[in-house]
Enzyme design. Structure first.
Site, PDB file in Angstrom:
ATOM      1  N   TRP A 165      17.739   8.068 -32.677  1.00 13.52           N
ATOM      2  CA  TRP A 165      18.452   8.051 -33.963  1.00 13.52           C
ATOM      3  C   TRP A 165      19.832   8.667 -33.886  1.00 13.52           C
ATOM      4  O   TRP A 165      20.738   8.259 -34.604  1.00 13.52           O
ATOM      5  CB  TRP A 165      17.586   8.600 -35.099  1.00 13.52           C
ATOM      6  CG  TRP A 165      17.437  10.073 -35.332  1.00 13.52           C
ATOM      7  CD1 TRP A 165      17.148  11.031 -34.411  1.00 13.52           C
ATOM      8  CD2 TRP A 165      17.546  10.748 -36.610  1.00 13.52           C
ATOM      9  NE1 TRP A 165      17.034  12.257 -35.025  1.00 13.52           N
ATOM     10  CE2 TRP A 165      17.277  12.110 -36.385  1.00 13.52           C
ATOM     11  CE3 TRP A 165      17.815  10.340 -37.908  1.00 13.52           C
ATOM     12  CZ2 TRP A 165      17.283  13.070 -37.401  1.00 13.52           C
ATOM     13  CZ3 TRP A 165      17.821  11.289 -38.919  1.00 13.52           C
ATOM     14  CH2 TRP A 165      17.558  12.628 -38.670  1.00 13.52           C
ATOM     15  N   ASP A 166      20.033   9.623 -32.972  1.00  9.88           N
ATOM     16  CA  ASP A 166      21.383  10.164 -32.771  1.00  9.88           C
ATOM     17  C   ASP A 166      22.373   9.034 -32.515  1.00  9.88           C
ATOM     18  O   ASP A 166      23.515   9.062 -32.984  1.00  9.88           O
ATOM     19  CB  ASP A 166      21.448  11.082 -31.537  1.00  9.88           C
ATOM     20  CG  ASP A 166      20.578  12.316 -31.651  1.00  9.88           C
ATOM     21  OD1 ASP A 166      19.404  12.175 -31.999  1.00  9.88           O
ATOM     22  OD2 ASP A 166      21.081  13.425 -31.372  1.00  9.88           O
ATOM     23  N   ASN A 202      11.767   8.102 -28.133  1.00  5.74           N
ATOM     24  CA  ASN A 202      12.549   9.237 -28.629  1.00  5.74           C
ATOM     25  C   ASN A 202      13.867   9.369 -27.826  1.00  5.74           C
ATOM     26  O   ASN A 202      14.943   9.572 -28.378  1.00  5.74           O
ATOM     27  CB  ASN A 202      11.676  10.480 -28.475  1.00  5.74           C
ATOM     28  CG  ASN A 202      12.232  11.769 -29.044  1.00  5.74           C
ATOM     29  OD1 ASN A 202      11.481  12.626 -29.479  1.00  5.74           O
ATOM     30  ND2 ASN A 202      13.533  11.968 -29.058  1.00  5.74           N
ATOM     31  N   ARG A 211       6.323   8.513 -28.006  1.00  4.31           N
ATOM     32  CA  ARG A 211       6.707   8.482 -29.428  1.00  4.31           C
ATOM     33  C   ARG A 211       8.080   7.831 -29.552  1.00  4.31           C
ATOM     34  O   ARG A 211       8.819   7.695 -28.569  1.00  4.31           O
ATOM     35  CB  ARG A 211       6.760   9.896 -30.013  1.00  4.31           C
ATOM     36  CG  ARG A 211       7.757  10.837 -29.361  1.00  4.31           C
ATOM     37  CD  ARG A 211       7.829  12.180 -30.074  1.00  4.31           C
ATOM     38  NE  ARG A 211       8.697  13.132 -29.411  1.00  4.31           N
ATOM     39  CZ  ARG A 211       8.318  14.006 -28.487  1.00  4.31           C
ATOM     40  NH1 ARG A 211       7.064  14.032 -28.076  1.00  4.31           N
ATOM     41  NH2 ARG A 211       9.174  14.847 -27.960  1.00  4.31           N
ATOM     42  N   ARG A 282       4.091  19.371 -25.706  1.00  2.47           N
ATOM     43  CA  ARG A 282       5.248  18.600 -25.239  1.00  2.47           C
ATOM     44  C   ARG A 282       5.745  19.162 -23.907  1.00  2.47           C
ATOM     45  O   ARG A 282       5.881  20.387 -23.784  1.00  2.47           O
ATOM     46  CB  ARG A 282       6.396  18.683 -26.271  1.00  2.47           C
ATOM     47  CG  ARG A 282       6.174  17.942 -27.556  1.00  2.47           C
ATOM     48  CD  ARG A 282       7.236  18.304 -28.577  1.00  2.47           C
ATOM     49  NE  ARG A 282       7.161  19.709 -28.927  1.00  2.47           N
ATOM     50  CZ  ARG A 282       8.145  20.426 -29.461  1.00  2.47           C
ATOM     51  NH1 ARG A 282       9.314  19.872 -29.712  1.00  2.47           N
ATOM     52  NH2 ARG A 282       7.988  21.699 -29.769  1.00  2.47           N
ATOM     53  N   ASP A 283       6.032  18.318 -22.949  1.00  4.86           N
ATOM     54  CA  ASP A 283       6.551  18.797 -21.656  1.00  4.86           C
ATOM     55  C   ASP A 283       7.758  19.707 -21.862  1.00  4.86           C
ATOM     56  O   ASP A 283       7.882  20.754 -21.226  1.00  4.86           O
ATOM     57  CB  ASP A 283       7.022  17.619 -20.783  1.00  4.86           C
ATOM     58  CG  ASP A 283       5.875  16.868 -20.145  1.00  4.86           C
ATOM     59  OD1 ASP A 283       4.819  16.756 -20.775  1.00  4.86           O
ATOM     60  OD2 ASP A 283       6.044  16.381 -19.004  1.00  4.86           O
ATOM     61  N   ASP A 316      12.652  18.143 -36.284  1.00  5.31           N
ATOM     62  CA  ASP A 316      11.797  19.109 -35.600  1.00  5.31           C
ATOM     63  C   ASP A 316      12.553  20.430 -35.533  1.00  5.31           C
ATOM     64  O   ASP A 316      13.493  20.530 -34.780  1.00  5.31           O
ATOM     65  CB  ASP A 316      11.391  18.623 -34.204  1.00  5.31           C
ATOM     66  CG  ASP A 316      12.509  17.934 -33.447  1.00  5.31           C
ATOM     67  OD1 ASP A 316      13.207  17.067 -33.987  1.00  5.31           O
ATOM     68  OD2 ASP A 316      12.692  18.309 -32.280  1.00  5.31           O
ATOM     69  N   GLU A 499      26.024  20.911 -32.894  1.00  5.81           N
ATOM     70  CA  GLU A 499      24.883  20.089 -33.318  1.00  5.81           C
ATOM     71  C   GLU A 499      24.571  20.180 -34.812  1.00  5.81           C
ATOM     72  O   GLU A 499      24.217  19.198 -35.455  1.00  5.81           O
ATOM     73  CB  GLU A 499      23.684  20.621 -32.502  1.00  5.81           C
ATOM     74  CG  GLU A 499      22.377  19.993 -32.715  1.00  5.81           C
ATOM     75  CD  GLU A 499      21.263  20.840 -32.098  1.00  5.81           C
ATOM     76  OE1 GLU A 499      21.451  22.057 -31.888  1.00  5.81           O
ATOM     77  OE2 GLU A 499      20.197  20.267 -31.828  1.00  5.81           O
ATOM     78  N   GLU A 515      13.675  26.117 -32.009  1.00  6.92           N
ATOM     79  CA  GLU A 515      13.099  26.546 -30.733  1.00  6.92           C
ATOM     80  C   GLU A 515      14.069  26.540 -29.558  1.00  6.92           C
ATOM     81  O   GLU A 515      13.671  26.865 -28.451  1.00  6.92           O
ATOM     82  CB  GLU A 515      11.885  25.661 -30.415  1.00  6.92           C
ATOM     83  CG  GLU A 515      12.232  24.192 -30.329  1.00  6.92           C
ATOM     84  CD  GLU A 515      11.005  23.289 -30.160  1.00  6.92           C
ATOM     85  OE1 GLU A 515       9.873  23.768 -30.281  1.00  6.92           O
ATOM     86  OE2 GLU A 515      11.215  22.113 -29.890  1.00  6.92           O
TER      87      GLU A 515
HETATM   88  O1  LIG Z   1      19.969  15.663 -30.719  1.00  8.73           O
HETATM   89  C1  LIG Z   1      18.822  15.266 -30.039  1.00  8.73           C
HETATM   90  C2  LIG Z   1      17.568  15.656 -30.799  1.00  8.73           C
HETATM   91  O2  LIG Z   1      17.490  17.091 -30.764  1.00  8.73           O
HETATM   92  C3  LIG Z   1      16.407  17.678 -31.470  1.00  8.73           C
HETATM   93  O3  LIG Z   1      15.153  17.237 -31.032  1.00  8.73           O
HETATM   94  C4  LIG Z   1      14.945  17.128 -29.612  1.00  8.73           C
HETATM   95  O4  LIG Z   1      14.528  18.364 -29.077  1.00  8.73           O
HETATM   96  C5  LIG Z   1      13.161  18.710 -29.133  1.00  8.73           C
HETATM   97  C6  LIG Z   1      12.948  19.985 -28.334  1.00  8.73           C
HETATM   98  O5  LIG Z   1      13.523  19.933 -27.063  1.00  8.73           O
HETATM   99  C7  LIG Z   1      12.266  17.559 -28.640  1.00  8.73           C
HETATM  100  O6  LIG Z   1      10.907  17.878 -28.646  1.00  8.73           O
HETATM  101  C8  LIG Z   1      12.543  16.356 -29.516  1.00  8.73           C
HETATM  102  O7  LIG Z   1      11.675  15.279 -29.184  1.00  8.73           O
HETATM  103  C9  LIG Z   1      13.990  15.968 -29.318  1.00  8.73           C
HETATM  104  O8  LIG Z   1      14.310  14.820 -30.076  1.00  8.73           O
HETATM  105  C10 LIG Z   1      16.574  17.279 -32.927  1.00  8.73           C
HETATM  106  O9  LIG Z   1      15.648  17.917 -33.758  1.00  8.73           O
HETATM  107  C11 LIG Z   1      16.486  15.754 -33.069  1.00  8.73           C
HETATM  108  O10 LIG Z   1      16.702  15.368 -34.412  1.00  8.73           O
HETATM  109  C12 LIG Z   1      17.591  15.125 -32.241  1.00  8.73           C
HETATM  110  O11 LIG Z   1      17.411  13.732 -32.229  1.00  8.73           O
END
Ligand SMILES: OC[C@H]1O[C@H](O[C@H]2O[C@H](CO)[C@@H](O)[C@H](O)[C@H]2O)[C@H](O)[C@@H](O)[C@@H]1O
Length: 541
Positions: A165-166, A202, A211, A282-283, A316, A499, A515
């Site tokens: 989505w980014d 993702n 996912r 999650r890894d 998240d 961000e 996190e």
């Molecule tokens: O900007 C990229 C993404 O960053 C965040 O989520 C990501 O980080 C999480 C932890 O490392 C991971 O589990 C998750 O699957 C990633 O997408 C942010 O919250 C997302 O919105 C964003 O797309």
């Protein structure tokens, strides 16, 4: 579509510990690369390295849990695991040295980039696109990075892979910067992932395959037409395939049943939820997830699934998914029907109908128009709160509406709200989420990153466009100018974009919570701001 040619990989010189290990084991065979194909399997680092993975993550060898899953192995992962099993109980075994000898740290290209304080915001962003661009050749065999056939933009910092989505919000700015080449290659990469994996993961990491993320491919395709990169029609089959992924199992559900992304509500209506096919930590956040699960009385696998589904939501984490806003361990993502997800799927259904119409396929056009209308009705029944005058997620286990958040603007952004609904949402958003720095994610402060006091670029964009679509230019423009001021104020001081921003106070500050530490770069902030500068000019005050 042709897959990329993969660059052959050279192994580094052996370090001392490897000499010792080589005395114990046979020489390593050369890795076999099959040109033109993705990795032979989709094993994540946790699958591949098993107890070695657990040992590394639980011993806190790396401060950030995402570092080890992103490391590149220096030899066949199976051999690394066998070596580990042979020597882990030897006296003097040192895990850090073992890891150093067998893995290379992820390269964060761009970390060395020094911005020029004399650059305007526009110049700064335009100079950053090449820094954030990754090429197919950047792929390293056996690493968790999934090869992509064409160039793409990454968010930056620890996020050195493409994100679903980014990318849409990044593409808005790329179009404004005249980078239609990247618009096309990125959309083609996503189409390729749909062909290859049946959905858009993702991100392009093996550990993201189970996912997806908010389904915005239809919006990318629409952006093509708006920005003169013709060719939306060629993506119809991909849109249909993505739709099948999100609706898998819908045909056989009875009321109050759910399967993967689909929930059948008491009146038979079908709406969607976020989901991840795996239910393990999650890894990339292994330690955090294990600790969170320990704080819950539920079976750990249920907590892991909800944490993963939360990551699929893109929010998240957020109070949106928590039963108790102060406890991440109370997460129940799969028990909520999110307003934004269902609005995006309405958009997908509408886009399929429109493109099928352009191609003369009347049956598909009518079928998907009908699906979109049926979804709109179900959204109104379950997700529209007439008393408060806003859209809210729905807790389908407790059969009640959940918290209000900035996701309430997405039905406006995709054009599914009525004018009366749009007016009410505007009033509620103005009263509860608007600050002088932009739009807050939620009105609750939890310490999670998708909550107050943070503001995020994608939410600003959807609100601005959503309100303007319904003729409320005043509110749309106010949010746009506030956000531009936030980003510019911060840029003038720190010469970078980030961000997310803390937008509750009078001056723009670093966003926080969640996190992992705040990241610089940053793909979608650059994209949205670059687009807004195109619309509102460089004068931010
Ligand atoms: O900007 C990229 C993404 O960053 C965040 O989520 C990501 O980080 C999480 C932890 O490392 C991971 O589990 C998750 O699957 C990633 O997408 C942010 O919250 C997302 O919105 C964003 O797309």
């Amino acid at each position: 579509m042709q897959n990329a040619k993969l660059k052959s990989h050279e192994f580094p010189e052996l370090e001392p510990i490897e000499l010792i290990l080589d005395r114990m084991m046979d020489a390593e065979p050369e890795p076999e690369m099959i040109e033109g194909l993705p990795p032979s399997d989709a094993l994540t680092p946790a699958d591949r390295y098993m107890e070695l993975f657990t040992a590394v993550q639980s011993s806190r060898l790396f401060e950030d849990s995402k570092t080890f899953p992103d490391c590149a192995p220096k030899m066949d992962p199976l051999d690394i695991l066998l070596r580990y099993r042979r020597i882990k109980n030897h006296p003097g075994f040192n895990l850090q040295r073992f890891v150093d000898a067998h893995f290379s740290l992820p390269a964060h290209h761009g970390d060395e980039y020094v911005s020029d304080p004399g650059d305007s915001l526009t110049e700064h962003i335009d100079k950053l696109w090449p820094v954030l661009t990754r090429q197919p050749e950047d792929h390293v065999p056996w690493s968790s990075l999934l090869p992509l056939p064409q160039a793409y933009i990454v968010p930056g910092g620890r996020f050195s892979e493409t994100y679903y989505w980014d990318s849409y919000f990044t593409m808005l700015g790329l179009a404004e910067s005249g980078r239609n080449d990247l618009l096309r290659t990125m959309a083609d990469n996503f189409a390729w992932m749909i062909e290859m994996y049946g959905h858009i993961p993702n991100g392009n990491r093996t550990y993201y395959l189970s996912r997806s993320q908010p389904p915005v491919f239809a919006l990318m395709v629409e952006l093509f037409e708006e920005d003169g990169v013709r060719g939306a029609r060629r993506y119809l089959d991909h849109l249909l395939k993505e739709y099948a992924f999100w609706m898998d199992g819908a045909g056989s559900l009875m009321p109050n049943q759910a399967y993967r992304h689909v929930v059948c509500l008491p009146d038979g209506a079908l709406l969607n939820r976020y989901w991840d096919d795996r239910d393990t930590p999650r890894d990339e956040s292994w330690r955090e997830d294990v600790e969170t699960a320990k704080l819950s009385s539920r079976p750990a696998n249920e907590v892991y699934r909800d944490l993963r589904a939360g990551a699929a939501s893109g929010w998240d984490y957020s109070s949106r998914w928590l039963r108790d806003p102060d406890r991440l361990a109370s997460i129940r993502t799969t028990q909520f029907i999110p307003v934004d997800l269902n609005a995006f799927l309405y958009k997908l259904e509408s886009a399929i109908s429109n493109i099928a119409g352009l191609k003369g396929n009347r049956e598909t056009q009518a079928l998907f128009r009908h699906k979109a209308e049926v979804r709109r009705d179900a959204i109104t029944r379950y997700l529209w709160d007439d008393e408060e005058g806003c859209f809210r997620d729905y807790d389908w286990h407790r059969q009640q509406r959940a918290r209000f958040s900035a996701a309430s603007v997405v039905p406006l952004f995709v054009g599914l709200a009525t004018h009366t609904q749009a007016e009410s949402v505007a009033a509620v958003v103005r009263e509860r989420l608007l600050t002088s720095g932009g739009l807050l994610a939620t009105e609750v402060e939890t310490g999670e990153q998708w909550d107050k006091p943070n503001g995020w670029a994608p939410l600003q964009w959807m609100a601005i466009q959503g309100f303007k679509l319904y003729g409320n230019d005043a509110l749309g423009d106010e949010i746009a100018r506030s956000w531009l001021r936030t980003v510019n104020q911060f840029y003038q001081k720190h010469h970078k974009l980030i961000e997310k921003y803390h937008i509750s106070g009078s001056a723009a500050r670093e966003g926080g919570g969640g996190e992992y530490p705040l990241q610089d770069g940053f793909g979608w902030t650059n994209g949205v701001v670059r687009r807004l500068i195109g619309l509102y000019g460089e004068n931010y005050e």
